[in-house]
Motif scaffolding. Structure first.
Motif, short mmCIF file in Angstrom:
data_model
loop_
_atom_site.label_atom_id
_atom_site.label_comp_id
_atom_site.label_asym_id
_atom_site.label_seq_id
_atom_site.Cartn_x
_atom_site.Cartn_y
_atom_site.Cartn_z
N SER A 431 0.81 -1.22 0.00
CA SER A 431 0.00 0.00 0.00
C SER A 431 0.84 1.27 0.00
N PHE A 432 2.13 1.13 -0.34
CA PHE A 432 3.03 2.27 -0.22
C PHE A 432 2.60 3.45 -1.09
N SER A 433 2.18 3.18 -2.33
CA SER A 433 1.85 4.27 -3.26
C SER A 433 0.59 5.02 -2.85
N ARG A 434 -0.20 4.47 -1.93
CA ARG A 434 -1.40 5.18 -1.51
C ARG A 434 -1.05 6.45 -0.73
N ARG A 435 0.21 6.55 -0.29
CA ARG A 435 0.66 7.78 0.36
C ARG A 435 0.54 8.97 -0.58
N HIS A 436 0.57 8.70 -1.87
CA HIS A 436 0.58 9.79 -2.86
C HIS A 436 -0.81 10.16 -3.34
N ASN A 437 -1.84 9.70 -2.62
CA ASN A 437 -3.21 10.08 -2.97
C ASN A 437 -3.57 11.47 -2.49
N VAL A 438 -2.67 12.07 -1.71
CA VAL A 438 -2.79 13.47 -1.33
C VAL A 438 -1.43 14.13 -1.57
N LYS A 439 -1.39 15.44 -1.55
CA LYS A 439 -0.12 16.13 -1.76
C LYS A 439 0.83 15.86 -0.59
N PRO A 440 2.11 15.72 -0.85
CA PRO A 440 3.07 15.56 0.25
C PRO A 440 3.12 16.84 1.07
N GLY A 441 3.56 16.70 2.32
CA GLY A 441 3.57 17.85 3.21
C GLY A 441 4.94 18.18 3.77
N ILE A 442 5.07 19.40 4.29
CA ILE A 442 6.29 19.80 4.99
C ILE A 442 6.39 19.04 6.31
#
Length: 498
Positions: A431-442
């Motif tokens: 499920s690693f790529s599901r992290r990219h379902n939102v914009k990355p953050g600071i």
């Protein structure tokens, strides 16, 4: 409904004592009554506290701000009107019962939204009744603020009391009867127990057979004796729910069995065996003129994306203004300490796995990128003395405020990884790529919980991904604000910063 197809229903079978609280029928009833009493107490407590806070807020405002001595009695009816509206809204939206299933921030957010709805009703009511002439707008605003604070504090306390009691088994949230294979019932019961759901009895699934003699008028067919016995066995148990654990071979009989169970005054559920995890993340939804089971949905609706984007612009703009002096001092210090540019860009994966160029203050003697990237380790000789300070204080991330303004990043979200790291862990964690379902953050939920820095083991990355996915699945504006505050004041936010 065709009940004639059910024949030879096996005798009821209890699961092993360690899986099902079969002997707790009476005790479970007490636990359930205790939960009901506590929910009623919670509603009553909130009712009185809301009335009290509305009353004292109005009186205090007049005495402290207006320096007057108002007729205190005139605010008593209005205060009870506010608390009555709050109680009706909370009951109508079933907010108290949802304390059993909602995470804390969602439960609190529902309370905040109910306060907004209550004061909308309140203002409309006093306007319609023509009693708003002497009621100052400032008084309403002060009352709304005090009531909001009261509701949030009250619900936070009740949540902290009830959830641990339910999880530990001191309180039974619901009592359930299971129908299905004993092994499947055992697994379901063990999993449900952690949420306060007690299995009080289990029955084998009745096997259906084709019966060509069934009359055309199905509704006129009565349940055969074996099904009636099943209903008779269930009635005295006084359960809240019955759950049919459905295997592939039982699909054809499920509707008829569910129809028979509808004679009981309880909720009837159907759970396909082997798909409990799938059902946990799915929702029944309307899709055109059809009904579908939605497994996953976009984490943010268009409206939520617009809200989050607006907050990003405001916070990033304010951050650049507040830290503007650092954008002068830090680059000069970097140039004086070592050769090379003060800023550098590194390719990382952003929203929808698209590559983005992340801006940072240079903290190392090298500027590795792409396949040449090597993660920083503790006491890494590539990190400069100034760079170590910048990394420990997170100042090296400040230039990413420009990424936020440009729209490639957000203030809060999963931290972006170098592309080589992403490609490596994407093959190891499903499920690693599901992290990219939102914009990355600071900053992000994983970072403020201490999961930052070097990921030299698969377990560390899995824990980071778990926190990132929790953030994605439970996003709210309040959650974002909580993470921002924790970024500054939580000790964990600075763990592994090297």
């Amino acid at each position: 409904m065709n009940y004639a197809s059910f024949t030879n229903l096996p005798a009821s079978t209890k699961l092993p004592a360690h899986a099902v609280d079969g002997g707790r029928a009476i005790e479970g009833g007490v636990g359930r009554s205790r939960l009901t009493a506590l929910l009623v107490l919670a509603a009553g407590t909130e009712f009185l506290l809301v009335a009290g806070s509305a009353y004292f807020a109005a009186v205090l405002y007049h005495r402290v701000v207006l320096l007057g001595s108002p007729d205190s009695a005139r605010y008593i009816p209005e205060s009870f009107l506010i608390s009555t509206l709050a109680l009706l809204v909370s009951i109508g939206l079933r907010q108290y019962s949802r304390i059993l299933t909602q995470p804390r921030h969602v439960f609190l957010w529902s309370g905040a939204s109910s306060v907004l709805l209550v004061f909308s009703f309140f203002v409309s009511t006093i306007f319609v009744l023509k009693i708003s002439g002497d009621y100052s707008r400032a008084t309403v605003i002060v009352q709304a603020g005090c009531v909001l604070l009261t509701v949030l504090c009250t619900r936070a306390i009740w949540f902290s009391v009830l959830q641990p009691a339910i999880a530990s088994g001191l309180i039974d949230a619901r009592r359930v009867i299971l129908i299905g294979d004993p092994a499947h019932c055992l697994q379901f019961s063990a999993r449900a127990k952690g949420t306060g759901i007690r299995t009080i009895r289990s029955f084998d699934f009745p096997r259906a057979r084709a019966d060509s003699s069934v009359p055309a008028n199905l509704d006129a067919v009565q349940a055969p004796p074996d099904v009636r016995q099943l209903l008779a066995d269930c009635r005295p148990l006084r359960a809240d729910d019955v759950v049919i654990l459905l295997s592939e071979s039982d699909v054809g009989s499920a509707l008829a069995l569910a129809g028979a169970l509808s004679d009981l005054p309880i909720d009837v559920h159907v759970v396909p065996v082997g798909s409990i995890d799938l059902m946990a993340v799915s929702r029944i939804t309307q899709f055109g003129n059809m009904v579908t089971m939605r497994i996953f949905q976009s984490p943010l609706t268009p409206f939520n994306r617009a809200i989050k984007r607006g907050v990003d612009i405001v916070v990033a703009s304010a951050g650049l203004v507040v830290t503007s002096l650092l954008f002068v001092i830090v680059p000069l210090a970097i140039k004086l300490e070592s050769r090379g540019p003060a800023f550098f860009r590194q390719t990382r994966h952003g929203y929808n796995n698209e590559p983005i160029r992340v801006l940072k203050f240079r903290s190392m003697t090298v500027m590795e990128d792409g396949d040449n990237f090597k993660p920083v380790t503790r006491h890494d000789p590539r990190v400069t003395r100034l760079g170590r300070l910048l990394r420990q204080t997170n100042v090296d991330e400040l230039p990413q405020l420009f990424n936020v303004l440009a729209g490639s990043m957000s203030i809060v979200g999963p931290r972006p990884h170098a592309t080589s790291q992403n490609e490596l862990f994407n093959e190891l964690i499903s499920s690693f790529s599901r992290r990219h379902n939102v914009k990355p953050g600071i900053t992000g939920w994983a970072q403020v919980n201490g999961y930052r820095g070097d990921v030299d083991t698969l377990e560390k990355m899995q824990r980071r991904v778990e926190h990132d996915l929790y953030y994605i699945d439970n996003w709210s504006l309040i959650f974002d604000l909580k993470i921002i505050v924790m970024t500054f004041f939580s000790k964990k936010a600075y763990w592994n910063a090297f």
